[in-house]
Design a protein around this motif. Sequence first.
Motif, PDB file in Angstrom:
ATOM      1  N   PRO A   1      27.712  45.059  31.759  1.00  0.00           N
ATOM      2  CA  PRO A   1      27.260  45.926  30.939  1.00  0.00           C
ATOM      3  C   PRO A   1      28.318  46.231  29.376  1.00  0.00           C
ATOM      4  CG  PRO A   1      28.613  45.927  33.028  1.00  0.00           C
ATOM      5  CD  PRO A   1      28.071  44.720  32.358  1.00  0.00           C
ATOM      6  N   GLY A   2      27.980  46.927  29.299  1.00  0.00           N
ATOM      7  CA  GLY A   2      29.257  48.345  28.299  1.00  0.00           C
ATOM      8  C   GLY A   2      29.366  47.338  27.252  1.00  0.00           C
ATOM      9  N   GLN A   3      31.253  46.800  26.895  1.00  0.00           N
ATOM     10  CA  GLN A   3      31.834  46.195  26.268  1.00  0.00           C
ATOM     11  C   GLN A   3      32.735  45.555  26.909  1.00  0.00           C
ATOM     12  OE1 GLN A   3      32.073  46.697  22.602  1.00  0.00           O
ATOM     13  NE2 GLN A   3      30.225  48.814  23.473  1.00  0.00           N
ATOM     14  N   ILE A   4      31.880  44.947  27.488  1.00  0.00           N
ATOM     15  CA  ILE A   4      32.785  43.377  28.827  1.00  0.00           C
ATOM     16  C   ILE A   4      32.124  42.005  28.407  1.00  0.00           C
ATOM     17  CG2 ILE A   4      32.717  42.482  31.346  1.00  0.00           C
ATOM     18  CD1 ILE A   4      32.384  45.398  32.473  1.00  0.00           C
ATOM     19  N   GLU A   5      33.157  41.536  27.972  1.00  0.00           N
ATOM     20  CA  GLU A   5      32.532  40.138  26.874  1.00  0.00           C
ATOM     21  C   GLU A   5      32.803  39.280  28.331  1.00  0.00           C
ATOM     22  OE1 GLU A   5      31.132  39.684  24.251  1.00  0.00           O
ATOM     23  OE2 GLU A   5      31.182  42.128  23.719  1.00  0.00           O
ATOM     24  N   THR A   6      33.442  39.399  29.462  1.00  0.00           N
ATOM     25  CA  THR A   6      34.158  38.545  30.305  1.00  0.00           C
ATOM     26  C   THR A   6      34.354  38.541  30.896  1.00  0.00           C
ATOM     27  OG1 THR A   6      34.731  36.051  28.336  1.00  0.00           O
ATOM     28  CG2 THR A   6      34.745  35.351  30.280  1.00  0.00           C
ATOM     29  N   VAL A   7      34.244  37.983  32.369  1.00  0.00           N
ATOM     30  CA  VAL A   7      34.447  38.770  33.990  1.00  0.00           C
ATOM     31  C   VAL A   7      34.857  37.304  34.743  1.00  0.00           C
ATOM     32  CG1 VAL A   7      33.425  39.377  36.037  1.00  0.00           C
ATOM     33  CG2 VAL A   7      32.878  40.760  34.100  1.00  0.00           C
ATOM     34  N   VAL A   8      35.901  37.298  35.505  1.00  0.00           N
ATOM     35  CA  VAL A   8      35.917  36.088  36.249  1.00  0.00           C
ATOM     36  C   VAL A   8      35.732  36.637  37.366  1.00  0.00           C
ATOM     37  CG1 VAL A   8      38.909  36.752  36.165  1.00  0.00           C
ATOM     38  CG2 VAL A   8      37.619  34.599  37.219  1.00  0.00           C
ATOM     39  N   ILE A   9      35.631  36.048  39.009  1.00  0.00           N
ATOM     40  CA  ILE A   9      35.790  36.341  40.008  1.00  0.00           C
ATOM     41  C   ILE A   9      36.172  35.349  40.580  1.00  0.00           C
ATOM     42  CG2 ILE A   9      33.713  36.871  42.236  1.00  0.00           C
ATOM     43  CD1 ILE A   9      32.097  36.846  38.749  1.00  0.00           C
ATOM     44  N   LEU A  10      37.189  35.692  41.289  1.00  0.00           N
ATOM     45  CA  LEU A  10      38.010  34.538  42.187  1.00  0.00           C
ATOM     46  C   LEU A  10      37.272  34.898  43.602  1.00  0.00           C
ATOM     47  CD1 LEU A  10      40.188  32.665  43.368  1.00  0.00           C
ATOM     48  CD2 LEU A  10      41.716  34.552  43.507  1.00  0.00           C
ATOM     49  N   HIS A  11      36.660  33.574  44.385  1.00  0.00           N
ATOM     50  CA  HIS A  11      36.543  33.703  46.100  1.00  0.00           C
ATOM     51  C   HIS A  11      36.985  33.450  47.035  1.00  0.00           C
ATOM     52  CE1 HIS A  11      32.402  33.838  42.953  1.00  0.00           C
ATOM     53  NE2 HIS A  11      31.618  35.025  44.356  1.00  0.00           N
ATOM     54  N   ILE A  12      37.187  34.287  47.746  1.00  0.00           N
ATOM     55  CA  ILE A  12      38.933  33.552  49.311  1.00  0.00           C
ATOM     56  C   ILE A  12      37.629  33.863  50.628  1.00  0.00           C
ATOM     57  CG2 ILE A  12      40.423  34.559  49.666  1.00  0.00           C
ATOM     58  CD1 ILE A  12      41.062  36.494  47.652  1.00  0.00           C
ATOM     59  N   PHE A  13      38.042  32.321  50.795  1.00  0.00           N
ATOM     60  CA  PHE A  13      37.538  33.125  52.338  1.00  0.00           C
ATOM     61  C   PHE A  13      39.520  32.919  53.494  1.00  0.00           C
ATOM     62  CE2 PHE A  13      38.090  30.218  55.925  1.00  0.00           C
ATOM     63  CZ  PHE A  13      37.374  30.215  57.299  1.00  0.00           C
ATOM     64  N   ILE A  14      38.840  34.080  54.476  1.00  0.00           N
ATOM     65  CA  ILE A  14      40.324  34.765  55.000  1.00  0.00           C
ATOM     66  C   ILE A  14      39.425  34.860  56.383  1.00  0.00           C
ATOM     67  CG2 ILE A  14      38.740  37.155  54.266  1.00  0.00           C
ATOM     68  CD1 ILE A  14      42.173  38.220  54.577  1.00  0.00           C
ATOM     69  N   GLU A  15      40.705  34.132  57.482  1.00  0.00           N
ATOM     70  CA  GLU A  15      40.304  34.141  58.070  1.00  0.00           C
ATOM     71  C   GLU A  15      41.213  34.406  59.377  1.00  0.00           C
ATOM     72  OE1 GLU A  15      38.182  30.543  61.137  1.00  0.00           O
ATOM     73  OE2 GLU A  15      40.648  29.390  60.384  1.00  0.00           O
ATOM     74  N   ALA A  16      41.451  35.334  60.292  1.00  0.00           N
ATOM     75  CA  ALA A  16      42.187  35.709  61.112  1.00  0.00           C
ATOM     76  C   ALA A  16      42.245  35.207  62.573  1.00  0.00           C
ATOM     77  CB  ALA A  16      42.464  37.344  60.958  1.00  0.00           C
ATOM     78  N   THR A  17      43.161  34.711  63.098  1.00  0.00           N
ATOM     79  CA  THR A  17      43.177  34.211  65.184  1.00  0.00           C
ATOM     80  C   THR A  17      44.588  35.265  64.997  1.00  0.00           C
ATOM     81  OG1 THR A  17      44.410  32.580  64.145  1.00  0.00           O
ATOM     82  CG2 THR A  17      42.487  31.850  64.309  1.00  0.00           C
ATOM     83  N   ASN A  18      44.028  35.156  66.353  1.00  0.00           N
ATOM     84  CA  ASN A  18      44.739  35.804  67.684  1.00  0.00           C
ATOM     85  C   ASN A  18      45.656  34.871  68.798  1.00  0.00           C
ATOM     86  OD1 ASN A  18      43.311  34.728  69.263  1.00  0.00           O
ATOM     87  ND2 ASN A  18      42.398  36.206  70.111  1.00  0.00           N
ATOM     88  N   ALA A  19      45.979  35.265  69.301  1.00  0.00           N
ATOM     89  CA  ALA A  19      47.683  35.009  70.011  1.00  0.00           C
ATOM     90  C   ALA A  19      47.415  33.876  71.124  1.00  0.00           C
ATOM     91  CB  ALA A  19      48.390  35.734  70.798  1.00  0.00           C
TER      92      ALA A  19
END
Length: 635
Positions: A408-426
């Motif tokens: 949309p609009g005046q945007i010419e390029t978009v970059v997307i960083l996909h992140i895998f996030i994981e949290a474990t407990n004690a």
Amino acid sequence: RDDDVARLSGTWLQRRAPQLTQERLAVNEALKALDWDRHRIESTAAEGWGTSEAMPPDARWETLAQWLRDHLRTGDDWRADERAVIFTEYKDTLDYLAWRMRRVGMTDPAVLTIFGGAESAQREAIKAHFSDPVHPARVLLGTDAVSEGINLQATCRYVVHADIPWNPMRLEQRNGRVDRHGQARDVVCWHFTSEDEADLRFLSHVVGKIDTARRDLGSVGTVIDTTVLERFTTLEHTPDRGEVDRRVAAIAAAAPDVQDMRGLDAGGLTENLRARQQLAVTEEALELHPAALANLLAQAVALEGGSLTERSDAPQIYDLREPPAWRALVTESLRLPQTRAMPKLVFDPMFFQERIAGRVIFRPRADVALVRLGHPIMRRAVAVLRRRLWDDPDGQMTRWTVAGQSLPGQIETVVILHIFIEATNALRETLHQDVVALPFEVRGNVLVPLDARLWEQVRLRPATPLPAAQLHDAATHLRDLWPAHETRLGAELDRFRQGQAEELRSMAAQRLTEELRETRTLFAERRRALERMRDPREQQRREREQVTIARQQAHLLQPALFPDVEAELAAEAQALHLRQRELDQVALLDHLTQLGALVDAEEERTITTILPQRYHLAEHAPTALPLTVTYWVRA
């Protein structure tokens, strides 16, 4: 075995003959009144149905014949749009009804019969005939063997109970052959009743009670079954229709389904539509829409040496060429069982919906398979892609994508960083796992976070391959910018991980507080339950219940072929039962004391050890790993 039964039963009857004289004479007189004399009975038993002389009048058959004429016939012809299943408990009754139908011209192939002794191939053939809209079959006569495993909702909406089974669950199994998902019309189930016969009125009332309590039948079924058994086997107490109502009402009020529907699941059309809307939003947010599922499977099978191709003449329908390593899985979960042919695949359940008689009906097709995320081949596809993320020896997976987008609009390029996030407990349990996208607008070497509202609009737009020339120019330009972008994205990754750590710790602390409160409430209820079991009044109630159960079991064992021996054994068993009950009471008190100590110890362990560790993030948690980088260029 039949000879043994006849010999032992005959011996018992002979010994008891003097005591049964009045009953035998009464039965004889009743049969004579119905025009069933000795000669007629013996000739029918010897020659079978269809060869003996004309049968006496039968009000049930006349009623059933009239019902068939009213609902399935038009003059001398069968109606093309109606069929009926007639159930009976007994093979003899089935044979009798089939004979009666033949006598009035209702014969095969319009009338089919199926019973427990039928071979599997015969059952399948009859099922196929009765489910085929163009087959001339109009009536299916079956014993209760047909009430399981055969679904007839596509062509039939009438069920007739030639007799009423004592077990209410069996009645529902019969009705369920046509009253099930995929039925396009109102189902009507018929049974016999009579104002002149008390037992038949009682059973008719039971049938009505089963229908009104269908949602809670799992809870009230045992109560109804026990009441019917008492009615016909107990001499001391004979339940009536009022007692049926009282017992069913008492148990239905506390049924789990009733309690459940008082909560969040309760509601009408508005709540239902709102839930559907939320489901649609969730599917889009998680990219579980049909196109995304098809793309996921296509990518996975391509990596494994297969292909998924959309048909040019039928959009949304796909042909699968399975990878060699998937052959066993595809054979087991997809191929048609009889021919081993590969069905066509669709990913949208709307494909199977048809509007029939003003209703939307889900009608599966044998040559088309619906594939959703839980299907075995989709689970295999997800497993392949997960493994390839971290182990891709042949380099077929790429973590870089450049595609076109209608930005949309005046945007010419978009970059997307996909992140895998994981949290474990004690305890090394997974507390949280997700894949998150961080979008940025590209302005040369500068990356500006994309507005959240703008991202919600952009992310749902389909990306398309760029023309070769534009792709070459865009890739060359982006390679030059990548060193600066890599540094900025690395910093954003660290910042995101820190923010997630703070958010997850806050959520874990809040959840720990809630869980501690719920746990204390739970253990307090357990202690109260133990105290109630100690209460003498509760013990007396259980004893009365045991006596009732024992009486019912005794009725189930009657009559006995050898009453003298049976009486001696019963007396010994009763004495042992009383002694065992005394010992059980002493053991119960000791057991309750031990249980109280165990409850205290378990509560202490749960509150001081397990829950704090469960909601304590492990060191260095959460883990945030970069998965892919996607550049969208204005198409």
